[in-house]
Enzyme design. Structure first.
Site, PDB file in Angstrom:
ATOM      1  N   ASP A  28       0.572  -1.434  -0.241  1.00  0.00           N
ATOM      2  CA  ASP A  28      -0.115  -0.225  -0.099  1.00  0.00           C
ATOM      3  C   ASP A  28       1.000   0.918  -0.237  1.00  0.00           C
ATOM      4  O   ASP A  28       1.540   1.709   0.779  1.00  0.00           O
ATOM      5  CB  ASP A  28      -1.026  -0.521   1.589  1.00  0.00           C
ATOM      6  CG  ASP A  28      -1.651   1.191   1.587  1.00  0.00           C
ATOM      7  OD1 ASP A  28      -1.644   1.719   0.646  1.00  0.00           O
ATOM      8  OD2 ASP A  28      -2.259   1.443   2.363  1.00  0.00           O
ATOM      9  N   ASN A  30       0.084   4.888  -0.113  1.00  0.00           N
ATOM     10  CA  ASN A  30      -0.987   5.623   0.350  1.00  0.00           C
ATOM     11  C   ASN A  30      -1.884   5.604   1.716  1.00  0.00           C
ATOM     12  O   ASN A  30      -2.417   6.497   1.895  1.00  0.00           O
ATOM     13  CB  ASN A  30      -1.779   6.784  -0.952  1.00  0.00           C
ATOM     14  CG  ASN A  30      -2.725   5.161  -1.702  1.00  0.00           C
ATOM     15  OD1 ASN A  30      -2.933   4.216  -0.413  1.00  0.00           O
ATOM     16  ND2 ASN A  30      -3.877   5.706  -2.619  1.00  0.00           N
ATOM     17  N   ASP A  32      -4.150   3.742   2.835  1.00  0.00           N
ATOM     18  CA  ASP A  32      -5.477   3.776   2.918  1.00  0.00           C
ATOM     19  C   ASP A  32      -5.836   1.908   3.227  1.00  0.00           C
ATOM     20  O   ASP A  32      -6.609   1.906   3.322  1.00  0.00           O
ATOM     21  CB  ASP A  32      -6.287   4.206   1.633  1.00  0.00           C
ATOM     22  CG  ASP A  32      -6.227   3.271   0.145  1.00  0.00           C
ATOM     23  OD1 ASP A  32      -4.810   2.462  -0.013  1.00  0.00           O
ATOM     24  OD2 ASP A  32      -6.556   3.325  -0.931  1.00  0.00           O
ATOM     25  N   ASP A  36      -2.109  -1.164  -3.477  1.00  0.00           N
ATOM     26  CA  ASP A  36      -2.260  -0.825  -4.949  1.00  0.00           C
ATOM     27  C   ASP A  36      -0.940  -0.319  -5.983  1.00  0.00           C
ATOM     28  O   ASP A  36      -0.093  -1.528  -5.615  1.00  0.00           O
ATOM     29  CB  ASP A  36      -2.283   0.952  -5.418  1.00  0.00           C
ATOM     30  CG  ASP A  36      -1.121   1.821  -3.864  1.00  0.00           C
ATOM     31  OD1 ASP A  36      -0.152   1.660  -4.235  1.00  0.00           O
ATOM     32  OD2 ASP A  36      -1.495   2.343  -2.910  1.00  0.00           O
ATOM     33  N   ASP A 105      -5.154 -10.782 -15.811  1.00  0.00           N
ATOM     34  CA  ASP A 105      -6.417 -11.784 -15.425  1.00  0.00           C
ATOM     35  C   ASP A 105      -6.948 -11.541 -16.043  1.00  0.00           C
ATOM     36  O   ASP A 105      -7.912 -10.442 -16.160  1.00  0.00           O
ATOM     37  CB  ASP A 105      -6.959 -10.940 -14.216  1.00  0.00           C
ATOM     38  CG  ASP A 105      -6.960 -12.966 -13.255  1.00  0.00           C
ATOM     39  OD1 ASP A 105      -7.769 -14.113 -13.673  1.00  0.00           O
ATOM     40  OD2 ASP A 105      -6.085 -13.582 -12.593  1.00  0.00           O
ATOM     41  N   ASP A 206      -9.913 -16.839 -16.245  1.00  0.00           N
ATOM     42  CA  ASP A 206     -10.745 -17.025 -15.255  1.00  0.00           C
ATOM     43  C   ASP A 206     -11.749 -18.110 -15.682  1.00  0.00           C
ATOM     44  O   ASP A 206     -12.206 -17.750 -16.194  1.00  0.00           O
ATOM     45  CB  ASP A 206     -11.162 -16.432 -14.232  1.00  0.00           C
ATOM     46  CG  ASP A 206     -12.063 -16.320 -12.884  1.00  0.00           C
ATOM     47  OD1 ASP A 206     -10.987 -16.576 -11.763  1.00  0.00           O
ATOM     48  OD2 ASP A 206     -13.207 -16.452 -12.617  1.00  0.00           O
ATOM     49  N   GLU A 260      -7.885 -21.566 -16.061  1.00  0.00           N
ATOM     50  CA  GLU A 260      -8.210 -22.133 -15.318  1.00  0.00           C
ATOM     51  C   GLU A 260      -9.142 -23.661 -15.390  1.00  0.00           C
ATOM     52  O   GLU A 260      -9.916 -23.066 -15.873  1.00  0.00           O
ATOM     53  CB  GLU A 260      -8.631 -21.244 -14.430  1.00  0.00           C
ATOM     54  CG  GLU A 260      -8.380 -21.187 -12.485  1.00  0.00           C
ATOM     55  CD  GLU A 260      -9.879 -21.043 -11.468  1.00  0.00           C
ATOM     56  OE1 GLU A 260      -9.569 -21.174 -10.568  1.00  0.00           O
ATOM     57  OE2 GLU A 260     -10.153 -20.462 -11.975  1.00  0.00           O
ATOM     58  N   HIS A 331      -3.656 -17.496  -4.841  1.00  0.00           N
ATOM     59  CA  HIS A 331      -5.281 -16.329  -3.884  1.00  0.00           C
ATOM     60  C   HIS A 331      -5.807 -16.996  -3.112  1.00  0.00           C
ATOM     61  O   HIS A 331      -7.376 -16.261  -3.191  1.00  0.00           O
ATOM     62  CB  HIS A 331      -4.957 -15.036  -4.688  1.00  0.00           C
ATOM     63  CG  HIS A 331      -6.441 -15.691  -5.890  1.00  0.00           C
ATOM     64  ND1 HIS A 331      -5.880 -15.985  -6.934  1.00  0.00           N
ATOM     65  CD2 HIS A 331      -6.845 -14.945  -5.997  1.00  0.00           C
ATOM     66  CE1 HIS A 331      -6.666 -16.439  -8.336  1.00  0.00           C
ATOM     67  NE2 HIS A 331      -8.061 -16.256  -7.659  1.00  0.00           N
ATOM     68  N   ASP A 332      -6.316 -18.223  -4.099  1.00  0.00           N
ATOM     69  CA  ASP A 332      -7.489 -19.519  -3.527  1.00  0.00           C
ATOM     70  C   ASP A 332      -7.542 -20.529  -2.415  1.00  0.00           C
ATOM     71  O   ASP A 332      -8.194 -21.561  -2.395  1.00  0.00           O
ATOM     72  CB  ASP A 332      -8.034 -19.544  -4.479  1.00  0.00           C
ATOM     73  CG  ASP A 332      -9.174 -18.670  -5.689  1.00  0.00           C
ATOM     74  OD1 ASP A 332      -9.452 -17.869  -4.891  1.00  0.00           O
ATOM     75  OD2 ASP A 332      -9.091 -19.389  -6.078  1.00  0.00           O
TER      76      ASP A 332
HETATM   77  O1  TEU Z   1     -11.999 -19.368  -8.718  1.00  0.00           O
HETATM   78  C1  TEU Z   1     -12.562 -20.623  -9.743  1.00  0.00           C
HETATM   79  C2  TEU Z   1     -12.754 -21.535  -8.367  1.00  0.00           C
HETATM   80  O2  TEU Z   1     -11.934 -23.055  -8.659  1.00  0.00           O
HETATM   81  C3  TEU Z   1     -12.052 -21.129  -7.003  1.00  0.00           C
HETATM   82  O3  TEU Z   1     -13.425 -20.511  -7.028  1.00  0.00           O
HETATM   83  C4  TEU Z   1     -12.760 -22.033  -5.732  1.00  0.00           C
HETATM   84  O4  TEU Z   1     -13.681 -23.275  -6.033  1.00  0.00           O
HETATM   85  C5  TEU Z   1     -12.614 -21.837  -4.325  1.00  0.00           C
HETATM   86  O5  TEU Z   1     -11.460 -20.946  -4.737  1.00  0.00           O
HETATM   87  C6  TEU Z   1     -12.617 -23.124  -3.515  1.00  0.00           C
HETATM   88  O6  TEU Z   1     -11.827 -23.492  -3.027  1.00  0.00           O
HETATM   89  C7  TEU Z   1     -11.421 -18.781  -9.945  1.00  0.00           C
HETATM   90  C8  TEU Z   1     -10.832 -17.376  -8.711  1.00  0.00           C
HETATM   91  O7  TEU Z   1      -9.716 -17.785  -8.889  1.00  0.00           O
HETATM   92  C9  TEU Z   1     -11.603 -17.632  -7.649  1.00  0.00           C
HETATM   93  O8  TEU Z   1     -11.134 -16.527  -7.104  1.00  0.00           O
HETATM   94  C10 TEU Z   1     -12.896 -16.499  -8.318  1.00  0.00           C
HETATM   95  O9  TEU Z   1     -13.611 -16.043  -7.347  1.00  0.00           O
HETATM   96  C11 TEU Z   1     -13.025 -17.740  -8.731  1.00  0.00           C
HETATM   97  O10 TEU Z   1     -13.128 -18.049  -9.801  1.00  0.00           O
HETATM   98  C12 TEU Z   1     -15.273 -16.697  -9.757  1.00  0.00           C
HETATM   99  O11 TEU Z   1     -13.813 -15.445 -10.678  1.00  0.00           O
HETATM  100 CA    CA Z   2      -3.850   2.059  -1.556  1.00  0.00          CA
END
Ligand code: TEU
Ligand code: CA
Length: 555
Positions: A28, A30, A32, A36, A105, A206, A260, A331-332
């Site tokens: 971050d 700035n 907030d 960013d 993405d 995605d 994905e 991130h999932d």
């Molecule tokens: O992820 C799809 C997906 O497979 C996940 O939602 C998974 O089912 C979930 O992480 C539970 O384990 C993609 C993106 O990577 C995710 O961040 C999004 O939330 C999702 O699509 C919808 O766009």
């Molecule tokens: Ca920021």
């Protein structure tokens, strides 16, 4: 690069190492509390220091953030909290100047319900963009079929204005686009060209296998009720659409694409990535990140042979025309060291290095997730209020409020699997909020930032180990294109494999346990030089592996 190594056509994206950034949690600039683009720009040297070639930037587009940017309101605008289009251009220019490519993405299975197309679509049955989305009338007083959202609850929501239902395979705030409509496809190709013309180097796509829906919209077959993604993926026109996308949007540019492959079985993967088909370059398969999920999707303890089997299958099912992508986190998913390693203070560094070694010596393009190069761990969640993720909050509603699970069962499962483990801010320093922000972070920083942070990246650090591995991979094509041979697929604690071409031969030994493990070097297979190890080298090269030891031999 048109030459061939070990039967593979050389491509820059096969030889690349990718680093994923979740901009909200990176840095971050700035105060907030939200990461960013200017913050990312300032931290480019951190990424460059690892030696990676490509950044994958999670969504940076205008969004109301029902799903943290995976619900896009305007594909050509930058999310206001992240900065401006000039900030984006500055990141792109500086990354390129450092020799780092940038992919963004592409989230085009669905938009936000606040996208202008949907706002108009829901206005009336005869609105201009009505057919940009998937509308059906209800059946027997309920939705058109029994499909459920990946985030829980029904996949259809009845809209008050016309009384019709729209489809959303994720949240109601993420209506699915109607790819049957050529106007939608042309809009998507145009927005892709917009970013390609800016100079981005490709896309992570995605849930791309979901874009084609079987127009019969039948109820879920019994065997797919628990995992409906296997019905939603691979619709009848998915390959036609991907080939069209390649022709219409990608072909004039030198890009890299990675889809994905949610809901795609290993057998179906070649149809998406065989280079002769003109679809995607690579896909993310879910095998490795599902080793600890039971049939109902909840956490179960994982076993090393199951993880090995993922790569054994990959080697068998993908021929020289297909190229894998390798990842253990994003991130999932929870943190790599907490999930597959041992995040106790005794073993955290060693086991993080074991996982890094696996990631960077496996066949396929490796994807590193931000913070894993610091050995960041899962967050100790103790209350529902600590979660931001829509998936966790919906699960709480569906599992706890309806009485199926107790609060403590819910927390136990989320402490294993929560997507928020990956989304807590980067731990830059030992100071307040890990140096991520001078304000209040949007999601709490892990309290262990006092010990786990980016202040010491020198010798012996996990970061330095990643950098060394990346350098090794870059200087030895066997680690990229070499055959993969698992030497003991059934061993429960030791992962031993070779990566070989005619010219080079590597042996990788990884101990997935705190206890010692002996490895029997075959007679015709003497222990060679140890080129990397996370312990001081053993004297004769053949001693048992110590707890969470990683060794790379060059034979
Ligand atoms: O992820 C799809 C997906 O497979 C996940 O939602 C998974 O089912 C979930 O992480 C539970 O384990 C993609 C993106 O990577 C995710 O961040 C999004 O939330 C999702 O699509 C919808 O766009
Ligand atoms: Ca920021």
């Amino acid at each position: 690069m048109d030459d061939v190594i070990n039967g593979y056509h050389r491509r820059w994206w096969k030889e690349a190492v990718v680093y994923q950034i979740y901009p909200r949690s990176f840095y971050d600039s700035n105060g907030d509390g939200v990461g960013d683009l200017e913050g990312l720009r300032r931290k480019l040297p951190h990424i460059k220091g690892l030696g990676v070639d490509v950044i994958w930037l999670s969504p940076h587009f205008d969004s109301p953030n029902a799903d943290n940017g995976y619900d896009i309101r305007d594909y050509r605008k930058v999310m206001a909290e992240f900065g401006t289009i000039d900030d984006f251009d500055a990141v792109l220019t500086e990354a390129h100047a450092l020799g780092i490519r940038l992919i963004v993405d592409l989230v085009v299975n669905h938009t936000s319900d606040e996208h202008a197309w949907f706002v108009d679509s829901r206005r009336a049955r005869d609105s201009d963009t009505r057919d940009y989305y998937i509308w059906h009338s209800g059946k027997d007083g309920g939705p058109p079929n029994d499909w459920t959202s990946i985030f829980g609850g029904p996949a259809w929501t009845k809209d008050a204005t016309t009384g019709d239902y729209y489809l959303h395979l994720f949240d109601p705030k993420q209506p699915d686009l109607n790819w049957e409509n050529p106007a939608v496809r042309n809009e998507v190709y145009a927005l892709m060209r917009f970013w390609l013309d800016k100079g981005v180097d490709g896309f992570r796509m995605d849930v791309i296998p979901f874009i084609s829906k079987d127009q019969e919209f039948l109820d879920l077959p019994e065997q797919h009720v628990a995992k409906p993604q296997f019905v939603y993926a691979n619709g009848p026109r998915v390959h036609e659409f991907l080939q069209e996308m390649r022709r219409e949007a990608l072909s004039p540019y030198d890009t890299m694409t990675v889809g994905e492959a949610f809901g795609v079985t290993p057998q179906q993967v070649p149809d998406f990535i065989d280079e002769r088909r003109g679809e995607l370059d690579m896909v993310f398969q879910f095998g490795a990140v599902e080793v600890d999920r039971g049939a109902d999707g909840r956490w179960v303890p994982w076993k090393l042979p199951d993880l090995k089997a993922v790569f054994g299958r990959q080697e068998k099912q993908l021929d020289r025309h297909c190229w894998p992508a390798v990842f253990f986190s994003n991130h999932d998913n929870p943190r790599i060291v907490s999930r597959y390693g041992d995040d106790s203070s005794q073993w955290r560094v060693k086991s993080a290095k074991v996982m890094a070694t696996l990631l960077l010596t496996m066949k396929g393009t490796p994807f590193i997730y931000q913070g894993d190069e610091l050995g960041m761990t899962n967050f100790p969640f103790s209350d529902i209020s600590q979660f931001d993720d829509i998936w966790a909050r919906n699960a709480y509603r569906d599992e706890v409020e309806n009485g199926e699970y107790s609060v403590s069962d819910f927390l136990a499962n989320q402490n294993r699997l929560s997507r928020d483990h990956a989304r807590t801010p980067m731990q830059w320093t030992a100071g307040a909020h890990g140096g991520f922000t001078t304000g209040t972070p949007w999601l709490a920083v892990n309290p262990n930032t006092s010990e786990i942070n980016a202040e010491n990246l020198g010798e012996g650090s996990i970061y330095a180990w990643y950098a060394d591995l990346i350098h090794l991979r870059r200087t030895h094509t066997a680690l990229v294109y070499g055959d993969y041979l698992d030497l003991m697929p059934d061993h429960p604690r030791l992962f031993a494999y070779r990566r070989t071409t005619e010219a080079e031969d590597f042996l990788i030994l990884l101990n997935f346990d705190a206890g010692d493990q002996t490895f029997q070097f075959p007679m015709n297979f003497p222990p060679g030089n140890i080129v990397m190890g996370n312990y001081p080298a053993p004297t004769n090269g053949a001693e048992p592996l110590r707890g969470w030891e990683a060794r790379i031999y060059r034979l």
